[in-house]
Design an enzyme around this catalytic site. Structure first.
Site, PDB file in Angstrom:
ATOM      1  N   GLY A 116      -8.232   3.454  10.820  1.00 44.01           N
ATOM      2  CA  GLY A 116      -8.746   2.112  10.571  1.00 44.01           C
ATOM      3  C   GLY A 116      -8.789   1.698   9.122  1.00 44.01           C
ATOM      4  CB  THR A 117      -7.583   3.204   5.937  1.00 48.21           C
ATOM      5  OG1 THR A 117      -6.290   3.539   6.466  1.00 48.21           O
ATOM      6  CG2 THR A 117      -8.438   4.445   5.905  1.00 48.21           C
ATOM      7  N   GLY A 118      -6.387   0.541   7.190  1.00 48.68           N
ATOM      8  CA  GLY A 118      -5.672  -0.716   6.963  1.00 48.68           C
ATOM      9  C   GLY A 118      -6.449  -1.922   7.461  1.00 48.68           C
ATOM     10  CB  CYS A 119      -8.337  -2.495  10.601  1.00 44.94           C
ATOM     11  SG  CYS A 119      -7.084  -2.047  11.797  1.00 44.94           S
ATOM     12  CB  THR A 124      -7.268   8.049   7.049  1.00 47.74           C
ATOM     13  OG1 THR A 124      -6.340   8.716   7.921  1.00 47.74           O
ATOM     14  CG2 THR A 124      -7.588   8.962   5.872  1.00 47.74           C
ATOM     15  CE  LYS A 156      -1.835  -1.397   3.776  1.00 47.75           C
ATOM     16  NZ  LYS A 156      -2.652  -1.594   4.996  1.00 47.75           N
TER      17      LYS A 156
END
Length: 279
Positions: free
Chosen positions: A209-212, A207, A175
């Site tokens: 928690g975007t990865g989770c 943004t 990412k």
């Protein structure tokens, strides 16, 4: 409802990331979420204020009882915190879910900068869980830690892919949100293909928690039978829309709108939202 996803991750008391974000993402994409919580955090949009790891035996028990009764079509792994938790999860997967696809989000640092993985646990992560993963989803700082390099440019991303591929069993979604500039770039490399995904950067502080959310959305797609590339495409679209429609909560890095696919009155359902759901 289709597709059972077991989420192995930490809890976010603020509801924006971790287990809470994972459950929302899977549910709002039409899947069924189950959990094995690895750590409790006292957390809000301003940062992580405390971490309390869950005892390893209880983490294993959560995985065992879920798998023995309900089973899972995919597993998402997030925050693991310590080397001993990594070892526990790796052994539990071998014992109770040896053939289930795994999406591994290599969580190391919270959005506000608080470490979520012990430095000495990185080698354990690389040795015990990355080879088990169907796909890993590191951001640039995490990928840099995994391969011992600093990644700041698109050229760095491309050069890092072979080393990351060597660590993961099947695929890597690198990412590029930390790149400078107005264009976002993610790269998905599999055994036989490379896919580049680009979007225009959204100027927003919401943004958290975007990865989770992205990793859980991918896991939901796999659980529902989507090929990996299609699962990634749908997950990225879902997350982007969740950022665009963020509710604006909190004074720091605010949460996403995970529920943008959901309408309280089914008769008023936004049919465009159903494009995210598996027919």
């Amino acid at each position: 409802m289709k597709g059972k996803v077991l989420i192995i991750a930490g809890s976010d008391s603020g509801g924006g990331a971790g287990i809470q974000a994972d459950i929302k993402a899977v549910t709002c994409l039409g899947g069924f979420a189950m959990t094995a919580i690895t750590a409790l955090t006292a957390q809000n949009t301003l940062g992580v204020h405390g971490v309390h790891p869950v005892p390893e035996a209880f983490i294993r028990q959560q995985i065992q009882v879920v798998m023995e009764d309900l089973g899972a079509n995919a597993i998402k792994i997030g925050m693991l915190a310590t080397r001993s938790i990594i070892a526990t999860v790796a052994q539990a997967l071998a014992d109770f879910a040896p053939d289930v696809p795994v999406v591994l989000d290599t969580v190391m640092v919270a959005k506000g900068g608080h470490p979520l993985l012990e430095p000495e646990a990185v080698e354990a992560l690389k040795a015990e869980l990355l080879p088990r993963a169907t796909v890993i989803t590191p951001n640039l700082p995490e990928a840099g830690v995994l391969i011992g390099q600093t990644l700041t440019t698109e050229q760095d991303m491309e050069a890092a892919l072979p080393a990351l591929e060597a660590l993961a069993a099947q695929a890597v979604l690198l990412k590029g949100g930390h790149l400078e500039g107005d264009t976002l770039l993610d790269m998905l490399v599999t055994a036989d293909s490379l896919h580049r995904f680009t979007d225009t950067r959204l100027e927003t502080r919401h943004t958290h928690g975007t990865g989770c959310t992205l990793a859980s959305a991918i896991a939901c797609g796999l659980a529902q039978g989507l090929p990996l590339v299609e699962a990634v495409v749908r997950a990225r679209a879902y997350v982007r829309r969740a950022i665009e429609l963020a509710p604006g909560y909190g004074n720091g890095h605010g949460p996403l709108n995970h529920a943008h696919t959901v309408r309280a009155n089914p008769e008023q359902m936004d049919t465009s939202a159903t494009t995210y759901l598996l027919k």
